[in-house]
Design an enzyme around this catalytic site. Structure first.
Site, PDB file in Angstrom:
ATOM      1  N   ASP A 197      53.145  45.967  57.200  1.00  0.00           N
ATOM      2  CA  ASP A 197      52.713  47.280  56.827  1.00  0.00           C
ATOM      3  C   ASP A 197      52.078  47.469  57.211  1.00  0.00           C
ATOM      4  O   ASP A 197      50.982  46.878  56.990  1.00  0.00           O
ATOM      5  CB  ASP A 197      53.195  46.390  55.205  1.00  0.00           C
ATOM      6  N   SER A 237      55.454  50.820  46.217  1.00  0.00           N
ATOM      7  CA  SER A 237      54.526  51.731  46.009  1.00  0.00           C
ATOM      8  C   SER A 237      53.575  52.041  45.567  1.00  0.00           C
ATOM      9  O   SER A 237      53.349  50.872  44.574  1.00  0.00           O
ATOM     10  CB  SER A 237      54.590  52.575  48.141  1.00  0.00           C
ATOM     11  N   HIS A 251      55.705  49.086  55.790  1.00  0.00           N
ATOM     12  CA  HIS A 251      55.830  50.111  54.216  1.00  0.00           C
ATOM     13  C   HIS A 251      57.298  50.721  53.683  1.00  0.00           C
ATOM     14  O   HIS A 251      57.860  50.246  52.441  1.00  0.00           O
ATOM     15  CB  HIS A 251      54.863  51.325  54.282  1.00  0.00           C
TER      16      HIS A 251
END
Length: 337
Positions: free
Chosen positions: A278, A148, A306
């Site tokens: 995601d 991320s 995610h």
């Protein structure tokens, strides 16, 4: 039952009752304390040691296991509002003789937080480079992993400090443009227009908002007790003001597409892992990276959102190990040729 045996039974029962009552009380009254104890215990069980490193007046907090050897060390960069312990679920499935380092990103957990610091993606990459030099991790090129926000930083790091790394793993990295407006992106646009920065979905302040965040980040639906949700919120609330400042920094024009702007400079063999479902960062980013990075290996995980590190830790660990083994094999073949 004679009196002595009765006394022994009472003493034994009392001895057992005290930790049990303490556990129940912690769960009901101080769930955040229980969460901290949980991470402490898990680190101990997996052999991870916590250390601090200083660069001038700046302090980095990190955990590590193993020592540098013939195989590359692995440095792991966590995502937004997380901490070094988020990697424990993957550490569990990695060999104990690998040298692993998990650092708290700038401003997070035990690493210095300063209003004067540069929390842009490039600023964070610079800080991580200082950390690497502090602990002399770049004596030999290492494998860099980021997820991320940490994936955005890792990609920029690979572009700006290519001599430091031998290979790269990006897990659902931020920093790429998207043509798909998912629910999360639409929410952010609405918040920007209404200037309601207190309602950012990734910064919960109630158990209900925490549950919503978990649903947003995970395809797998975890059944989390209300007390644990409360504990997770209690741990985060003191930091929410910083998280808001950081979030606005990393979605600003300076950082929003930082990985995209730097990806063509990445020369290290790169592995991209992405959850197909995601809802935070669109999976189409994987093909964007594959088209720009010469030696890029893409793995799309079905039935995964995610939070790849939490949802598929064993699979993620195996993919990283397989990637490193492949690179080692290629390197050996080149030497023999």
């Amino acid at each position: 039952m004679d009196l002595d045996m009765l006394n022994m039974f009472v003493i034994a029962s009392g001895t057992l009752a005290i930790p049990i009552l303490a556990f129940v009380a912690s769960f009901l009254l101080w769930p955040s304390a229980l969460i901290r104890i949980y991470y402490w215990y898990w680190r101990r069980a997996l052999g991870m040691q916590v250390r601090y490193a200083n660069y001038d007046d700046y302090q980095f907090c990190y955990s590590f296991r193993g020592r540098p050897g013939y195989r590359p060390s692995i440095l792991m960069l966590h995502g937004f509002s997380a901490h070094k312990d988020m990697w424990l679920s993957i550490v569990k499935f990695l060999p104990k003789n690998l040298h692993l380092v998990c650092v708290d990103m700038p401003g997070h957990e035990g690493t210095t937080r300063s209003d004067l610091d540069d929390y842009s993606i490039s600023g964070q990459a610079k800080r991580i480079h200082q950390f690497v030099e502090c602990i002399k991790l770049n004596r030999k090129p290492f494998h860099l992993v980021g997820t991320s926000m940490g994936g955005n930083v890792a990609g920029v790091y690979a572009a700006q400090y290519p001599e430091d790394i031998c290979s790269l793993t990006l897990i659902c990295p931020a920093g790429l443009p998207t043509t798909t407006d998912n629910k999360f992106i639409k929410q952010l646009r609405e918040l920007k227009e209404s200037k309601r920065i207190d309602r950012i979905p990734l910064i919960p302040s109630t158990p209900e908002e925490m549950a919503d965040m978990l649903k947003l980040c995970s395809y797998v639906r975890f059944k989390v007790p209300q007390q644990i949700l409360q504990g997770l919120v209690d741990v985060r609330i003191p930091h929410n003001e910083f998280y808001r400042k950081l979030f606005l920094e990393i979605v600003d024009e300076k950082s929003r597409h930082c990985l995209h702007e730097n990806m063509s400079k990445i020369r290290a063999p790169t592995q991209v892992i992405w959850g197909k479902q995601d809802q935070v960062l669109d999976v189409s980013g994987a093909s964007v990276l594959a088209s720009a990075i010469p030696d890029c290996h893409v793995y799309i995980l079905e039935n995964c959102g995610h939070s790849v590190v939490v949802e598929r830790p064993r699979k993620t660990a195996n993919l990283i190990l397989e990637f490193l083994a492949l690179l080692h094999s290629i390197d050996n073949n080149k030497k023999q040729a």
